[in-house]
Design an enzyme around this catalytic site. Sequence first.
Site: not given
Length: 360
Positions: A12, A115, A139, A174, A234, A278
């Site tokens: 990436g 990697d 990352d 919120r 994530e 949200r």
Amino acid sequence: MARRLGILTGGGDCPGLNTVIRAVAKTAYAHGYELFGFLDGYTGLVEERYVRLDPPAISGLLHRGGTILGTSNRNDPFHFPVKVGDKVTYQDKSDQAIEILAKLDIEVLFVIGGDGTLAAARDFKAKGVRIVGIPKTIDNDLAATDQTFGFDTAVRTATEALDKLHTTAESHHRVMVLELMGRYAGWIALYSGLAGGADIILIPEIPWTLEGVLKKILARKAEGKPFSIVVVAEGVRSPAGELVVQRRVEDSVEKVRLGGIGQLVGRLIEEKSGIETRVTVLGHIQRGGSPSSYDRVLATRFGVAAAELAIRGLHGVMVCLRGNEISHVPLEEVAGRPRTVPPDHPLIHTARAIGISFGD
Ligand code: F6P
């Protein structure tokens, strides 16, 4: 004829790739070498597609995001996808790549990658290829280096997003959930959560409970702060202990693409707390744009160090950051050992000391 070096960018993309290319090229040219850039990661090496990175070609690269060489995370040369009709089969194309390096008289190949790219570099080294790795990934999860370039820029982007979410969270009373990248490591979430004033940071390395998250949100409400900011990496697992997977990319070295835990956490918070919630998924914005000044400096240091090593006749290593020094480690020490956040990392202590919850 000038002596020749080669370079490619794999996996990436991330901010700073072009900065490294520029630094390697400038150092190479200063020592009388030419630099060839293979296109689209290892694919260009296998298919003999390359450009010459002579001085005009590297002009204007310092601050340019992405990679002028193109990249791919679906092109392991040892397990290379080949389409026959509608079917994809996999072949070992490493010997073909080695023949191309020999044909072009490339003495040392630089591979800028994470990697998967560096695992292939290690395997090429075992076949006698002179190769030098340069660690990249937003990352920050690569073994053997204290930091990868690209990480700092991603953290800045995520911090800016948190600053913006804060104002709207406060206006509407919120809960705002921000899902961030990082794969199985919580580095981006931890750093940007701290920098962006998150109230709760969920990272894969620290198991969380819904009760833990609600406790913090409701305590804030009771203190007169009816809004909260929740950062979710994530790679965080669901309350049932499962990874939330967005898709699978079968011909990629790393097949799983994470994504969706933010929505799940947001829904559960709204259901159980009654506070309108949200969810924002920052996604590939974290990988785009110009590198930060920190990443420009780190990428330049890596590029110069890698080129100087190769010119001195040293290879089979990856350049790395140790403290504030640039060093190098054998390629065998890098791949397959993701560097996650240690639960006793000093920043976790710092965050807890100022009241940030990890949902535990
Ligand atoms: O490794 C970088 C990264 O952006 C991860 O943070 C993320 O999980 C993954 O790549 C996304 O991959 P793709 O670009 O294939 O969607």
